[in-house]
Design a protein around this motif. Structure first.
Motif, short mmCIF file in Angstrom:
data_model
loop_
_atom_site.label_atom_id
_atom_site.label_comp_id
_atom_site.label_asym_id
_atom_site.label_seq_id
_atom_site.Cartn_x
_atom_site.Cartn_y
_atom_site.Cartn_z
N TRP A 88 8.69 -0.98 -19.35
CA TRP A 88 7.93 0.03 -18.62
C TRP A 88 6.76 -0.54 -17.84
N HIS A 89 6.43 0.15 -16.75
CA HIS A 89 5.13 -0.08 -16.14
C HIS A 89 4.06 0.35 -17.14
N ALA A 90 2.90 -0.29 -17.10
CA ALA A 90 1.83 0.07 -18.03
C ALA A 90 1.51 1.56 -17.93
N GLU A 91 1.43 2.07 -16.71
CA GLU A 91 1.15 3.51 -16.52
C GLU A 91 2.29 4.39 -17.01
N GLU A 106 4.44 -10.13 -19.51
CA GLU A 106 3.66 -8.89 -19.37
C GLU A 106 2.62 -8.99 -18.27
N LYS A 147 -3.05 -1.12 -4.98
CA LYS A 147 -3.08 -1.65 -3.62
C LYS A 147 -3.33 -3.15 -3.65
N HIS A 181 -6.43 -0.44 -8.42
CA HIS A 181 -6.15 0.97 -8.14
C HIS A 181 -7.01 1.45 -6.97
N LEU A 225 3.83 -4.37 -4.80
CA LEU A 225 5.25 -4.26 -5.15
C LEU A 225 5.83 -5.66 -5.29
N GLY A 285 3.88 -7.89 -13.74
CA GLY A 285 4.91 -6.95 -13.30
C GLY A 285 4.64 -5.52 -13.73
N LYS A 286 4.01 -5.36 -14.88
CA LYS A 286 3.82 -4.01 -15.39
C LYS A 286 2.77 -3.20 -14.60
N PHE A 287 2.10 -3.86 -13.68
CA PHE A 287 1.09 -3.16 -12.89
C PHE A 287 1.60 -2.72 -11.52
N MET A 288 2.91 -2.90 -11.29
CA MET A 288 3.43 -2.68 -9.94
C MET A 288 3.72 -1.23 -9.62
N VAL A 289 2.72 -0.40 -9.79
CA VAL A 289 2.84 1.00 -9.38
C VAL A 289 1.44 1.53 -9.16
N ASN A 290 1.25 2.28 -8.11
CA ASN A 290 -0.04 2.93 -7.84
C ASN A 290 -1.22 1.99 -7.63
N ASN A 316 -0.25 6.38 -3.49
CA ASN A 316 0.22 6.66 -4.86
C ASN A 316 1.48 7.51 -4.95
N LYS A 318 5.87 7.70 -4.16
CA LYS A 318 7.07 6.89 -3.98
C LYS A 318 8.02 7.61 -3.02
#
Lengths: 382, 382, 382, 382
Positions: D231-234, C334, C344, C367, C320, C337-342, D342, D344
């Motif tokens: 957007w996030h990549a995902e 790019e 570790k 991931h 995060l 920041g765009k990888f900040m979900v799901n 995974n 939120k």
């Protein structure tokens, strides 16, 4: 003479690969295709496994790994740590596979030279030649697939160009009656074409030429890909799921149609026969013309009256056994019979078919959705 | 008399549903099946759409939503906010669908009563009856599928039980020769069985009875599901991907085999004919016996010499058009032709087929992997 | 000195590839990996695109195709006939990519030599070096993945071997309190580690060594992969769907465990740290021991008191943004920041991390299901 | 008093279902949702399994099938012939489930009445009430999902309408400092919110109201769904694969936006808070405004200063354990800990949350792609 044909066949496979670079040999462009290196090694393994191992005294397997990696008959195989995956095998190297080829070629040639060479060997070498010829054709498909899906559209050469289809279209009449079909000679033939038998045909007329790019463009421009009434339910699903709006390798660029042929990306030539269609597309096109595709028996019976051999031709027939068909026992029996469901028969031959490999009774087969083989279509009317 | 048959047919559909509870009507147990409510409404929509709308003066659509929701001919339809999804439609309610049925039934009956009822109506009502009969059979399959996949195995009743297959097995010989097949009478028939035509058959012998559970159990116990040599390549993949080791609805419990029949979970009865096999399993079984499945024409030609009608019978024939087959124009033309790829013909009838619906020329068809229809197999030897 | 580091970095990338054969460069062993050739070309494109094009007067793009093919920032790109597909690109050839590398390396070096070289160039070259170092590490993962999935287990060499983990285990106590974390110096660092900020930690104790193969084997033998109570719900699904029963590259052969390391298939060494675990497996193992993984901040605060750098270490922290994190504008933004979900966070470094690339504040991320990176785990107790 | 709350809770679940018809109870509109009947039965099973079976002397399981069918803790269960599949269970009937509810409710009430009722029972009933309240909220989501995906848009009623968000927007400042978060009282709370602990927050300002439909429409009209930089990549992959261009239940009809609320399809009200967004959409919207979502701790610390409770609010925090978190042993321990990857955190409550169920320390959690829960967003600036 068999020895000669054997050596020529072995050699030609390598010639087909001669425009390739080392990088091109190991990549698998889609699940239905194989890397060129695999074809080179697998055809070799076939001779080693079925000719040398059982019939050459004291023959030692060239390399245990090769016997394992290039076998397509996985189902009979024992376990190993990892399953071979054709698209991952960067090893053995191309040069190592070429050495393997040379070794096996020499050993088979030597065996054929012997005075005491058993009759079974001649039969198996004949089968191996025909098997390798089939892979020569697949090599053409797979190389085109590999090159045609790269944004740089690499150049292969002009070997597989098609002649124009410029003669006047005529429909050749065939009378109703009882005909004999199936192979009935002394030459080499596959188990699936054997079983000469009678079929009754109603009268029909068959075109003296293949459908052209120009005719197919008219179908596209008339909205053929948008009119579900022309399509099999599965075909409609297929083109929509895969967003298909033209034959494989076609690209519309600023309103004009181009296709990747093995010489690069070129403008679609209107008088060439159309190729790289799925059965679904061939059938939808026929429906649009109010004509139809021939059955495989109509094709066979009429085949002496027109020119064929530029492209395989989709027929409406399902690939099914002839009367009295029997699977051979053992691994060789796996060859064809296990594919007799959900596939369509194609007849004729293509520019990538080795000379003398096909004949009027020859039965080729592919799934209805397949498009990378060199296939076109010919129309019939009742 | 047509009016009578019409009313009886309409009534029988509801009788088939009479053991159901309200909860059972809206659930879709798998993609190939439909919820019972959908069958009740769709067969009604068919009469409304093709009989009442064009032929009953001043007829007003019962409910715009129903016309939209219960149409299976989606492809011709315009856009709407949401696509109907058979498995989600809890509304309209069962009682509302029953009201819709009553309304349409009465209107059609009234139309048939009129002196000036046009001939086209009789033909369309006949088609509608046959269409509804097909859905009566699908209802049996879909209800069994719904109940047979619940861990509580709900009870439906004994209507669809099969008689035992206890008479001595005999193989009935049929001589080689030119035979005529296809429908050739004045009665109702589908477009796909029309086109009386000649076929040449080689001599064969056909069993006077279906394969039994006992015989199929022997195949299982002999390792039939583990021996890839018996299977089509696609069949082998199919049983392995889906972990199939016995017919659908069979369960092995502490070493004994049980099956869900519509009376609940019962021990497998060895002298009943085996059912709920895919084509792949039927073909593998035949391969194991060294016999084979009949072609659809062998079946048709021999059908007068054995008893049939308990179960549909897989044939080795692909579902393809007869000579001179033509799709009708418009929505009715969508009926059958679009399925003529990748499907197998089944002949005969089953205990769930309405009386008088089938005949020796009737052609049923399913994909090779389908198992929920009431199908078995009969063996042939060349 | 930057010029020196630049040249060394460029050179080292090629050294990593020196044990490869031409066949090895173009194959992509799985979707998350890239072919070696792509890494070689993409790191070059980065310097061309961000350094030479904007900052070198009169610089002409080396080859329009390369600029297109080796760009990973697809989203900003215009249309073309075909999308590049990393796993299909047999062209350009390895030698052509090496020429491209040389050309760009020389041009950048020349630019750095100039007296008037703008400050922005130094910053971008520094970023390019760090970017290329990240790809050097990915090259190690991807080459191992390519070799470790071939049945012949090709040999790479002993470069990436791990030292044994033989010192006595101790748990190092850290007191509760307010700590500062995040990068705070003048050196190169990534945007995601910037933003020095306070975090409050409760007291904890952290192991002075990584978990070993021996300890992990005990977990396997105790049925760890069969006890769902130890797993996250998603982890349980993951190991069952993928039939995972041991770390990646492990194979059980006749009751003994082997692993592919880059020297071939070798017996599992009990005193090596365990590697190639998903986060799910690391967390399940920790659950089994009744201890836990550290958070990324616990790791950072304690990192001066233990040795790290053999393997990346899974933390329990989600990836995060830090307070005051901001994406840079344009394509460079790019980056992370765009990888900040799901994902570790992993901390530390591995034997495949270039010297000097990592630091205690460095944040790596993957991931939870990924296993091909060089990662292990360290335990903590509250 | 616990007895009263227990009875009221049991009753309210049934009231939520009172607008449903029998047909509506058994259908499962998507994999993440459950049929209403399942919620009714599962909450009952919870009391039977955890309260009656261990604590009521001589209590006999109501029905072995129900214990099997309505257990969500499959992993501990033994084998059976068929796995329960929530979307197929047309049986037991709705009336049978209601009988089951009555039986269990009466037995629990009777147990609570006893003088010797053990303390453990009170604790478990409290847990059961909170568990059933969570399912009451899920019932609202699942009913909306069932109705909102039918083309007829059935009417449920106006119970879940949202008040307008018309007060002036203000940003409430919160000072930097060390704060305490987590539950610290004597009342009921879940294991995941326990563990009062310190966190250090930098200064921030939080909006006093939720984002409205009007604001979200501006994002749509400004091309928010087409600008990958936001957007996030995902998230970008998610909206493109699923063709998402607006919140769930929104439909653009002839240029105007409508949404299914539980009163049918209505025009989007600009001053209502926007709901039915995935985390990806919430984060992209925040990015577009140059503000951000709060962390769960920022939300908790500031929550006394604004009104909340209309919609759950996405936070940027991953769902992770608090310091000193421990899973309880046994089946109850499965409750929350296994979801800690995974997902939120959402804070607050929604119009469908039972009164008194939530509190400022309550932690709700969903996967980033989920949209059917009643969730909106509130903005923060650093």
């Amino acid at each position: 003479m068999l020895r000669d044909r054997f050596l020529k066949t072995r050699n030609r496979t390598q010639e087909i690969c001669s425009p390739l670079k080392t990088e091109d040999y190991s990549v698998q462009p889609m699940a239905d295709a194989s890397p060129p290196k695999w074809h080179l090694a697998h055809t070799t393994w076939f001779f080693e496994q079925f000719v040398l191992v059982p019939h050459k005294p004291n023959y030692a397997i060239y390399h245990a790994d090769f016997a394992y990696l290039f076998n397509s008959y996985y189902n009979t195989l024992g376990d190993r740590v990892l399953r071979p995956n054709r698209g991952l095998m960067t090893r053995p190297l191309v040069t190592e596979v070429m050495d393997y080829r040379r070794h096996v070629t020499e050993n088979v040639a030597e065996l054929l030279d012997r005075d005491d060479c058993p009759a079974a060997v001649f039969e198996l070498v004949e089968l191996g030649i025909n098997h390798e010829e089939q892979h020569q054709e697949l090599l053409a498909y797979d190389i085109k697939c590999l090159f045609g899906n790269q944004p740089t559209f690499p150049l292969y050469g002009r070997v597989y160009n098609l002649p124009n289809e410029t003669h006047e279209q005529e429909f050749i009449p065939v009378k109703e009656g009882l005909y004999e079909v199936g192979y009935d000679g002394d030459g080499f033939h596959f188990d699936i074409e054997k079983g000469r038998h009678k079929v009754y045909l109603e009268a029909f007329e068959i075109s003296n030429r293949l459908v052209t790019n120009q005719e197919y463009l008219e179908f596209i421009q008339a909205g053929g890909y948008q009119n579900f009434n022309l399509w099999h339910a599965e075909g409609w699903e297929f083109i929509n799921e895969n967003d298909i709006k033209a034959p494989m390798y076609w690209h519309e660029i600023e309103g004009e149609w181009f296709r990747y042929c093995m010489e690069g990306l070129v403008a679609v030539n209107p008088v060439e026969p159309v190729m790289h269609l799925s059965y679904y597309e061939a059938a939808a096109f026929a429906e649009w013309t109010d004509l139809r595709l021939p059955t495989e028996f109509e094709w066979e019976v009429a085949s002496h009256s027109f020119t064929w051999g530029k492209l395989w031709e989709w027929t409406s027939s399902a690939f099914l056994p002839y009367p009295r068909f029997e699977k051979k026992a053992g691994a060789v029996g796996e060859y064809n019979g296990k594919f007799m469901v959900n596939q369509k028969v194609l007849r004729g031959a293509s520019v990538s078919t080795p000379q003398g490999h096909s004949r009027p009774t020859y039965r080729n087969f592919f799934h209805p959705h397949m498009r990378w083989q060199f296939a076109g279509l010919r129309l019939v009317r009742s």
